[in-house]
Enzyme design. Sequence first.
Site, PDB file in Angstrom:
ATOM      1  N   CYS A 126       0.833  -1.209   0.000  1.00 23.99           N
ATOM      2  CA  CYS A 126       0.000   0.000   0.000  1.00 23.99           C
ATOM      3  C   CYS A 126       0.864   1.254   0.000  1.00 23.99           C
ATOM      4  CB  CYS A 126      -0.936   0.009   1.214  1.00 23.99           C
ATOM      5  SG  CYS A 126      -0.084   0.021   2.777  1.00 23.99           S
TER       6      CYS A 126
ATOM      7  N   ASP B 276       2.291   2.628   2.536  1.00 25.47           N
ATOM      8  CA  ASP B 276       2.197   3.408   3.772  1.00 25.47           C
ATOM      9  C   ASP B 276       3.466   3.249   4.614  1.00 25.47           C
ATOM     10  OD1 ASP B 276      -0.224   4.102   2.879  1.00 25.47           O
ATOM     11  OD2 ASP B 276      -1.389   2.964   4.316  1.00 25.47           O
TER      12      ASP B 276
ATOM     13  N   CYS C 105      -2.896   5.214   5.777  1.00 28.24           N
ATOM     14  CA  CYS C 105      -4.352   5.203   5.821  1.00 28.24           C
ATOM     15  C   CYS C 105      -4.854   5.490   7.236  1.00 28.24           C
ATOM     16  CB  CYS C 105      -4.850   3.837   5.372  1.00 28.24           C
ATOM     17  SG  CYS C 105      -4.543   2.569   6.600  1.00 28.24           S
TER      18      CYS C 105
ATOM     19  N   CYS D 205      -2.638  -2.998   8.696  1.00 29.19           N
ATOM     20  CA  CYS D 205      -2.278  -1.652   9.145  1.00 29.19           C
ATOM     21  C   CYS D 205      -1.792  -1.702  10.601  1.00 29.19           C
ATOM     22  CB  CYS D 205      -3.457  -0.711   9.004  1.00 29.19           C
ATOM     23  SG  CYS D 205      -4.352  -0.892   7.447  1.00 29.19           S
TER      24      CYS D 205
HETATM   25 FE1  FES Z   1      -1.539   0.631   4.229  1.00 21.37          FE
HETATM   26 FE2  FES Z   1      -3.423   0.720   6.020  1.00 21.37          FE
HETATM   27  S1  FES Z   1      -3.689   0.583   3.889  1.00 21.37           S
HETATM   28  S2  FES Z   1      -1.287   0.641   6.340  1.00 21.37           S
END
Ligand code: FES
Length: 147
Positions: free
Chosen positions: A35, A37, A60, A104
């Site tokens: 993702c 992140d 997110c 996450c």
């Molecule tokens: Fe990447 Fe939540 S979608 S940490």
Amino acid sequence: MALYSEKVMDHFKNPRNVGKLDDADGIGEVGNARCGDIMKIYIKVENDIITDVKFNTFGCGSAIASSSMATEMIKGKPISEALELTNKAVAEALDGLPAHKLHCSVLAEEAIRSAIKDYYDKHGIDYDKSKFPDPTDEDEHGHDFDE
Ligand code: FES
């Protein structure tokens, strides 16, 4: 039922412990390749106690809520307890996360472990290396990612 619990929404909208510690004793940075992140956690340690903790999460809402909750859960706690904090415990403390958002909370667990490892490394403290597997070596996290 709402997708996100009230606690998730609260920690997302009013995250605790946001920021950085200029005099951090350990800094952990982890990311989820799928993702994109990124989570960074700073810890201050005195006599084996995490006296202060801050985070910066570029990610997110669930990642922000997870970092906020996780920092609250380790603040003032001995390192040994912080090392035992699992993503499951973080998700439970948030009254749950949707299945596809559980990864996450894994970031929060990994960021804390990474900050503690950094603290050990920087302070020449011996530790059991097998307890700190490199998260990038594993392929078990985040593969239920379907957004
Ligand atoms: Fe990447 Fe939540 S979608 S940490």
